[in-house]
Design a protein around this motif. Structure first.
Motif, mmCIF file in Angstrom:
data_model
loop_
_atom_site.group_PDB
_atom_site.id
_atom_site.type_symbol
_atom_site.label_atom_id
_atom_site.label_comp_id
_atom_site.label_asym_id
_atom_site.label_seq_id
_atom_site.Cartn_x
_atom_site.Cartn_y
_atom_site.Cartn_z
ATOM 1 N N PRO A 47 0.834 -1.210 0.000
ATOM 2 C CA PRO A 47 0.000 0.000 0.000
ATOM 3 C C PRO A 47 0.869 1.260 0.000
ATOM 4 O O PRO A 47 1.854 1.325 0.726
ATOM 5 C CB PRO A 47 -0.791 -0.099 1.306
ATOM 6 N N ARG A 48 0.520 2.178 -0.850
ATOM 7 C CA ARG A 48 1.271 3.437 -0.922
ATOM 8 C C ARG A 48 0.701 4.388 0.120
ATOM 9 O O ARG A 48 -0.496 4.647 0.139
ATOM 10 C CB ARG A 48 1.174 4.017 -2.336
ATOM 11 N N ARG A 49 1.557 4.901 0.953
ATOM 12 C CA ARG A 49 1.134 5.811 2.027
ATOM 13 C C ARG A 49 1.290 7.250 1.575
ATOM 14 O O ARG A 49 2.188 7.571 0.795
ATOM 15 C CB ARG A 49 1.977 5.560 3.275
ATOM 16 N N ALA A 50 0.425 8.119 2.098
ATOM 17 C CA ALA A 50 0.476 9.548 1.737
ATOM 18 C C ALA A 50 0.792 10.372 2.972
ATOM 19 O O ALA A 50 0.009 10.390 3.935
ATOM 20 C CB ALA A 50 -0.853 9.991 1.138
ATOM 21 N N VAL A 51 1.934 11.013 2.948
ATOM 22 C CA VAL A 51 2.307 11.865 4.078
ATOM 23 C C VAL A 51 2.193 13.328 3.667
ATOM 24 O O VAL A 51 2.152 13.658 2.479
ATOM 25 C CB VAL A 51 3.741 11.553 4.564
ATOM 26 N N VAL A 52 2.134 14.187 4.670
ATOM 27 C CA VAL A 52 2.067 15.635 4.412
ATOM 28 C C VAL A 52 3.438 16.223 4.734
ATOM 29 O O VAL A 52 3.979 15.998 5.821
ATOM 30 C CB VAL A 52 0.979 16.305 5.265
ATOM 31 N N THR A 53 3.991 16.946 3.766
ATOM 32 C CA THR A 53 5.333 17.507 3.962
ATOM 33 C C THR A 53 5.341 19.039 3.916
ATOM 34 O O THR A 53 6.380 19.650 4.140
ATOM 35 C CB THR A 53 6.309 16.959 2.905
ATOM 36 N N GLY A 54 4.196 19.641 3.617
ATOM 37 C CA GLY A 54 4.159 21.101 3.585
ATOM 38 C C GLY A 54 2.749 21.612 3.817
ATOM 39 O O GLY A 54 1.766 20.964 3.438
ATOM 40 N N ALA A 66 12.649 14.661 3.045
ATOM 41 C CA ALA A 66 11.664 15.687 3.436
ATOM 42 C C ALA A 66 11.280 15.538 4.910
ATOM 43 O O ALA A 66 11.266 14.433 5.451
ATOM 44 C CB ALA A 66 10.416 15.574 2.571
ATOM 45 N N ARG A 67 10.961 16.647 5.539
ATOM 46 C CA ARG A 67 10.398 16.616 6.889
ATOM 47 C C ARG A 67 8.943 16.160 6.774
ATOM 48 O O ARG A 67 8.167 16.725 5.996
ATOM 49 C CB ARG A 67 10.457 18.021 7.481
ATOM 50 N N ILE A 68 8.588 15.138 7.524
ATOM 51 C CA ILE A 68 7.219 14.611 7.449
ATOM 52 C C ILE A 68 6.407 15.139 8.633
ATOM 53 O O ILE A 68 6.775 14.947 9.786
ATOM 54 C CB ILE A 68 7.248 13.071 7.414
ATOM 55 N N LEU A 69 5.322 15.840 8.309
ATOM 56 C CA LEU A 69 4.488 16.456 9.344
ATOM 57 C C LEU A 69 3.453 15.493 9.894
ATOM 58 O O LEU A 69 2.942 15.679 11.002
ATOM 59 C CB LEU A 69 3.779 17.676 8.767
ATOM 60 N N CYS A 107 -4.643 22.034 10.945
ATOM 61 C CA CYS A 107 -4.699 22.233 12.404
ATOM 62 C C CYS A 107 -4.311 20.946 13.135
ATOM 63 O O CYS A 107 -3.576 20.981 14.132
ATOM 64 C CB CYS A 107 -6.100 22.655 12.839
ATOM 65 N N ALA A 108 -4.819 19.823 12.652
ATOM 66 C CA ALA A 108 -4.538 18.541 13.318
ATOM 67 C C ALA A 108 -3.039 18.232 13.269
ATOM 68 O O ALA A 108 -2.458 17.767 14.267
ATOM 69 C CB ALA A 108 -5.340 17.423 12.646
ATOM 70 N N LEU A 109 -2.404 18.489 12.139
ATOM 71 C CA LEU A 109 -0.965 18.229 12.007
ATOM 72 C C LEU A 109 -0.157 19.133 12.945
ATOM 73 O O LEU A 109 0.800 18.693 13.583
ATOM 74 C CB LEU A 109 -0.526 18.454 10.559
ATOM 75 N N LEU A 110 -0.575 20.395 13.018
ATOM 76 C CA LEU A 110 0.135 21.338 13.889
ATOM 77 C C LEU A 110 -0.169 21.050 15.361
ATOM 78 O O LEU A 110 0.695 21.225 16.230
ATOM 79 C CB LEU A 110 -0.235 22.775 13.506
ATOM 80 N N ALA A 111 -1.382 20.569 15.630
ATOM 81 C CA ALA A 111 -1.747 20.177 16.993
ATOM 82 C C ALA A 111 -0.885 18.998 17.447
ATOM 83 O O ALA A 111 -0.444 18.944 18.601
ATOM 84 C CB ALA A 111 -3.225 19.812 17.064
ATOM 85 N N ALA A 112 -0.642 18.069 16.522
ATOM 86 C CA ALA A 112 0.215 16.918 16.843
ATOM 87 C C ALA A 112 1.646 17.385 17.105
ATOM 88 O O ALA A 112 2.295 16.948 18.064
ATOM 89 C CB ALA A 112 0.175 15.910 15.698
ATOM 90 N N GLY A 141 -2.760 10.953 11.041
ATOM 91 C CA GLY A 141 -1.836 10.378 12.014
ATOM 92 C C GLY A 141 -0.619 11.269 12.186
ATOM 93 O O GLY A 141 -0.141 11.874 11.222
ATOM 94 N N ALA A 142 -0.124 11.359 13.420
ATOM 95 C CA ALA A 142 1.082 12.158 13.659
ATOM 96 C C ALA A 142 2.278 11.498 12.985
ATOM 97 O O ALA A 142 2.242 10.312 12.646
ATOM 98 C CB ALA A 142 1.326 12.265 15.166
ATOM 99 N N ALA A 143 3.326 12.288 12.780
ATOM 100 C CA ALA A 143 4.548 11.736 12.203
ATOM 101 C C ALA A 143 5.092 10.647 13.121
ATOM 102 O O ALA A 143 4.927 10.704 14.337
ATOM 103 C CB ALA A 143 5.567 12.850 12.034
ATOM 104 N N ASP A 144 5.729 9.632 12.526
ATOM 105 C CA ASP A 144 6.279 8.509 13.309
ATOM 106 C C ASP A 144 7.296 9.019 14.332
ATOM 107 O O ASP A 144 8.048 9.925 14.057
ATOM 108 C CB ASP A 144 6.972 7.508 12.374
#
Lengths: 80, 415
Positions: B14-21, B263-266, B356-361, B412-415
């Motif tokens: 499965p290909r995962r999708a992370v947020v980097t920006g 990349a930094r993963i958020l 908001c959720a990413l920054l909250a994490a 989900g928060a970054a690992d």
């Protein structure tokens, strides 16, 4: 090429965000300034707003700034 | 052959999708960090409409962005001239998101980079200009961008022109759920292998006289004239939402793609599920939330916070509260609606709350719900009315349309 007409064309192009220094007499609207069809329509409308003259550019060949100035000079005011 | 075996095993993974920006242009701030600081500080941008004449309309409040200049956001003047305000917001947010991600698109495959944006209203600012030209001047004097700038896909179009993006892209218009539905397409385009990078989110700019008038007819807008309490989701006195504007863009990347470029993963967009049901049928939303949790292999009890749709209507919030009870039972999961401070953004809805959720994490905090002092006890919701310190490992973000589209995004928060 009348100075008034050149000024009109320069102002019309400036409203589109075309840098003034690129608007020289020999510059082609499509080939050099890379205007698209919507921008050509807006130049026509801007000329009409400022001079009352109707100059259709979007259907013409790739005109130079100098060609447009000549059209502006020759054009009659649009019918109300 | 070994080579094909390798390809097949990659295909099964499965290909995962992370947020980097993250890029945000919002009534609470014209960049993500300014916005986030205001959200945490329980600030509100709700105030009297100043962008247009609101006399004669029953709605007097909105959350507007002050002082926005497209050319201050790296938007070429030539593109700004021929596009509407909502596309400006999208281009500005995209620029910040790409910068935040440290991503130079010149170095990546344009055909594997996509855009998925939500927008509901289109470009009313430009439309109204066209109407004036048509009725007050002549049909021949209508600006040439009436055809290319007003429609909801224009945000995607102008961002694709701006950056030369050519991959699988979608624009979604489905009322308040527009931004959430766009995230669903974005996630799937990565999971299904169409894209490695997606600019995902949306934009909205409905604060024009005609835009307001059109929104009034939906019955969704509060008639309150008190900015402090007008948009009060889950309160006993709630009577509707306040319109907001702005744009939010997330750079979503396939996990290995992000990892390989360092990349930094958020965080990760684990799942986005969409279900349709009658507006007063809570199972549409509860099914969407359950499906998102199931798709990610998570249990309801693992959820640290829910960013609710919180449309602020009496039946809308009651239906959402019932959906929350269905999914979480007796678990008291904190629920928050930060958009009550920056207005409902329709096309950017959900995307802004995912940000908001990413920054909250990142900051281990639960942002509050500015409009509401106390939740209606009858709803049984643990509403976050002032900021709380808390670990955020898993967040659900809801979006609901007026007529029954329900979207649940699991972050989900970054690992």
């Amino acid at each position: 090429m009348a100075t008034d007409a050149l000024d009109t064309v320069r102002k019309a192009l400036a409203t589109l965000g075309i840098p003034e220094q690129t608007v020289v007499a020999t510059a082609k609207l499509r080939g050099d300034l890379e205007l698209d069809s919507t921008e050509l329509v807006e130049v026509s409308l801007e000329i009409q707003r400022s001079t009352g003259k109707e100059v259709k550019l979007e259907l013409a060949d790739d005109l130079t700034v100098s060609d447009v100035c000549e059209l502006v000079d020759k054009a009659q005011p649009a019918a109300a | 052959m070994p080579t094909s075996t390798a390809i097949d095993s990659n295909r099964d993974r499965p290909r995962r999708a992370v947020v980097t920006g993250i890029g945000v242009v919002n009534p609470l701030g014209r960049d993500a960090e300014t916005f986030w600081k205001a959200v945490q500080g329980r600030e509100s941008a709700v105030g009297p409409v100043t962008r247009c004449e609101a006399s004669g309309l029953p709605v007097r409040l909105a959350a507007e962005i002050d002082g926005f200049r497209p050319t201050n956001h790296n938007i070429p003047r030539r593109l700004a001239v021929k596009s509407d305000v909502f596309a400006h917001y999208a281009m500005a947010a995209a620029d910040e998101a790409l910068h935040d991600a440290g991503l130079d698109l010149e170095r990546h495959d344009r055909f594997r980079t996509g855009i998925c944006f939500g927008n509901n209203s289109g470009g009313w600012d430009l439309c109204e200009r066209g109407f004036r030209e048509y009725y007050e001047q002549s049909p021949a004097m209508i600006n040439p961008w009436q055809a290319t700038a007003w429609f909801p896909t224009a945000a995607q179009g102008f961002v694709s022109i701006r950056y030369g993006i050519r991959g699988y892209s979608k624009s979604v218009a489905c009322d308040r759920a527009s931004g959430g539905a766009a995230l669903r397409y974005a996630l799937r385009s990565i999971q299904w292998g169409h894209n490695d990078i997606v600019l995902a989110g949306g934009a909205e700019a409905p604060v024009t006289r005609l835009g307001l008038a059109a929104h009034v007819t939906t019955g969704e807008l509060t008639r309150s004239q008190d900015p402090e309490t007008a948009y009060a989701p889950f309160s006993a006195g709630r009577d509707g939402l306040v319109l907001g504007e702005g744009g939010t863009v997330l750079v979503m990347e396939e996990y290995e793609h992000a990892r390989q470029r360092g990349a930094r993963i958020l965080g990760e967009l684990l799942a986005v599920e969409q279900r349709t049901a009658a507006p007063d049928d809570h199972t549409g939303l509860s099914d969407a939330m359950t499906a998102a949790l199931t798709a990610a292999g998570r249990h309801p009890g693992e959820t640290d916070v829910v960013f609710a749709e919180g449309s602020g209507s009496v039946p809308g919030d009651a239906t959402e509260a019932e959906a929350l009870r269905t999914v979480f039972g007796t678990l008291r999961i904190p629920v928050t609606v930060p958009k009550s401070g920056y207005g409902h953004q329709y096309g950017a809805n959900v995307a802004t709350e995912v940000a908001c959720a990413l920054l909250a994490a990142r900051d281990a905090t639960l942002p509050p719900t500015p409009g509401t002092e106390e939740a209606d006890p009858a709803l049984g919701v643990d509403l976050v009315t002032s900021a709380r310190s808390a670990r955020v490992g898993l967040a659900l973000v809801n979006g609901r349309s007026r007529e029954g589209t329900n979207v649940a995004a699991l972050v989900g928060a970054a690992d």
